[in-house]
Write a protein that holds these residues in place. Sequence first.
Motif, short mmCIF file in Angstrom:
data_model
loop_
_atom_site.label_atom_id
_atom_site.label_comp_id
_atom_site.label_asym_id
_atom_site.label_seq_id
_atom_site.Cartn_x
_atom_site.Cartn_y
_atom_site.Cartn_z
N LEU A 41 3.46 13.19 -12.49
CA LEU A 41 4.44 12.20 -12.92
C LEU A 41 4.48 11.01 -11.96
CD1 LEU A 41 7.37 14.48 -14.13
CD2 LEU A 41 5.78 13.13 -15.54
N PHE A 42 4.41 11.28 -10.66
CA PHE A 42 4.44 10.19 -9.69
C PHE A 42 3.19 9.33 -9.81
CE2 PHE A 42 3.85 8.41 -5.34
CZ PHE A 42 4.98 7.63 -5.32
N ARG A 43 2.04 9.95 -9.97
CA ARG A 43 0.79 9.21 -10.12
C ARG A 43 0.82 8.38 -11.41
NH1 ARG A 43 -4.13 9.55 -12.34
NH2 ARG A 43 -5.86 8.71 -11.13
N LYS A 44 1.33 8.95 -12.51
CA LYS A 44 1.46 8.20 -13.76
C LYS A 44 2.40 7.02 -13.60
CE LYS A 44 0.41 11.58 -17.33
NZ LYS A 44 0.92 12.28 -18.52
N PHE A 45 3.49 7.21 -12.86
CA PHE A 45 4.43 6.12 -12.60
C PHE A 45 3.71 4.98 -11.88
CE2 PHE A 45 6.74 4.27 -9.02
CZ PHE A 45 7.56 3.39 -9.71
N LEU A 46 2.92 5.32 -10.87
CA LEU A 46 2.20 4.28 -10.12
C LEU A 46 1.25 3.51 -11.03
CD1 LEU A 46 1.34 6.18 -6.80
CD2 LEU A 46 3.05 4.38 -7.11
N LEU A 47 0.49 4.22 -11.84
CA LEU A 47 -0.48 3.56 -12.71
C LEU A 47 0.22 2.69 -13.77
CD1 LEU A 47 -3.01 6.49 -13.15
CD2 LEU A 47 -3.28 4.41 -11.76
N LYS A 48 1.29 3.20 -14.36
CA LYS A 48 2.03 2.42 -15.36
C LYS A 48 2.71 1.21 -14.74
CE LYS A 48 2.91 6.03 -18.74
NZ LYS A 48 3.93 6.82 -19.45
N LEU B 103 0.87 -1.17 0.00
CA LEU B 103 0.00 0.00 0.00
C LEU B 103 0.90 1.22 0.00
CD1 LEU B 103 -2.62 -1.12 2.64
CD2 LEU B 103 -3.02 -0.80 0.21
N VAL B 104 0.69 2.12 -0.94
CA VAL B 104 1.49 3.33 -1.06
C VAL B 104 0.58 4.51 -0.71
CG1 VAL B 104 2.83 4.81 -2.59
CG2 VAL B 104 2.95 2.32 -2.84
N PHE B 105 1.00 5.26 0.30
CA PHE B 105 0.29 6.46 0.73
C PHE B 105 1.17 7.66 0.39
CE2 PHE B 105 -0.40 2.96 3.63
CZ PHE B 105 -1.78 2.89 3.76
N GLU C 114 -8.10 8.31 -3.03
CA GLU C 114 -7.20 9.38 -3.43
C GLU C 114 -5.91 9.35 -2.61
OE1 GLU C 114 -7.31 14.20 -3.80
OE2 GLU C 114 -9.20 13.10 -3.82
N SER C 115 -4.79 9.31 -3.29
CA SER C 115 -3.45 9.27 -2.68
C SER C 115 -3.14 7.98 -1.95
CB SER C 115 -3.23 10.47 -1.75
OG SER C 115 -3.33 11.67 -2.47
N VAL C 116 -3.88 6.91 -2.22
CA VAL C 116 -3.60 5.58 -1.67
C VAL C 116 -3.69 4.59 -2.82
CG1 VAL C 116 -4.26 3.79 -0.02
CG2 VAL C 116 -4.58 6.20 0.57
N TYR C 117 -2.58 3.90 -3.09
CA TYR C 117 -2.51 2.94 -4.18
C TYR C 117 -2.04 1.59 -3.66
CZ TYR C 117 -3.31 6.67 -7.49
OH TYR C 117 -3.87 7.69 -8.20
N SER C 118 -2.42 0.53 -4.37
CA SER C 118 -2.14 -0.83 -3.93
C SER C 118 -1.58 -1.65 -5.10
CB SER C 118 -3.45 -1.47 -3.44
OG SER C 118 -3.31 -2.84 -3.28
N GLY D 206 1.39 -0.63 -12.49
CA GLY D 206 0.38 -1.62 -12.11
C GLY D 206 -0.28 -1.40 -10.77
N TYR D 207 -0.06 -0.25 -10.16
CA TYR D 207 -0.72 0.05 -8.90
C TYR D 207 -2.18 0.41 -9.19
CZ TYR D 207 3.76 0.17 -6.48
OH TYR D 207 4.97 -0.17 -5.95
N ILE D 208 -3.04 0.05 -8.26
CA ILE D 208 -4.47 0.33 -8.38
C ILE D 208 -4.85 1.34 -7.31
CG2 ILE D 208 -6.78 -0.68 -8.23
CD1 ILE D 208 -5.46 -3.35 -9.03
N MET D 209 -5.63 2.35 -7.69
CA MET D 209 -6.04 3.36 -6.73
C MET D 209 -7.09 2.79 -5.79
SD MET D 209 -7.26 7.31 -7.28
CE MET D 209 -8.90 6.98 -7.83
N VAL D 210 -6.80 2.84 -4.49
CA VAL D 210 -7.73 2.40 -3.47
C VAL D 210 -8.62 3.58 -3.09
CG1 VAL D 210 -7.94 1.49 -1.12
CG2 VAL D 210 -6.10 0.69 -2.61
#
Length: 102
Positions: A22-29, A4-6, A37-41, A31-35
């Motif tokens: 850029l950081f959000r795009k990096f997370l999505l590319k 989990l990335v906060f 806002e500002s929390v990805y898994s 394979g992180y999934i948004m749980v």
Amino acid sequence: MRLLVFFDLPIETASQRKSYRLFRKFLLKSGYIMVQESVYSKLAIDGKAVDVLISKLKQNRPPEGLVQVLQVTEKQYAGMISIVGDALDKGEIVSTDTLVVL
């Protein structure tokens, strides 16, 4: 296991907003999934995969702000309780179009 990335990033200036995007795009590319806002898994197979993912997060971290990573087991993650404001929306999966089964 799951990571989990906060993150809490400043977005007051144009350069800060660019770093956020850029950081959000990096997370999505990656394979992180948004749980929420500002929390990805993201799922990780084992400890070595976790180490690689954390290393990539460090390489792509924004110059300002806070990024935190929490490692939990799938059983712990599955036990998450969602409390939502609207009584009609129970946070249930209504489609398996983006569901990944390993």
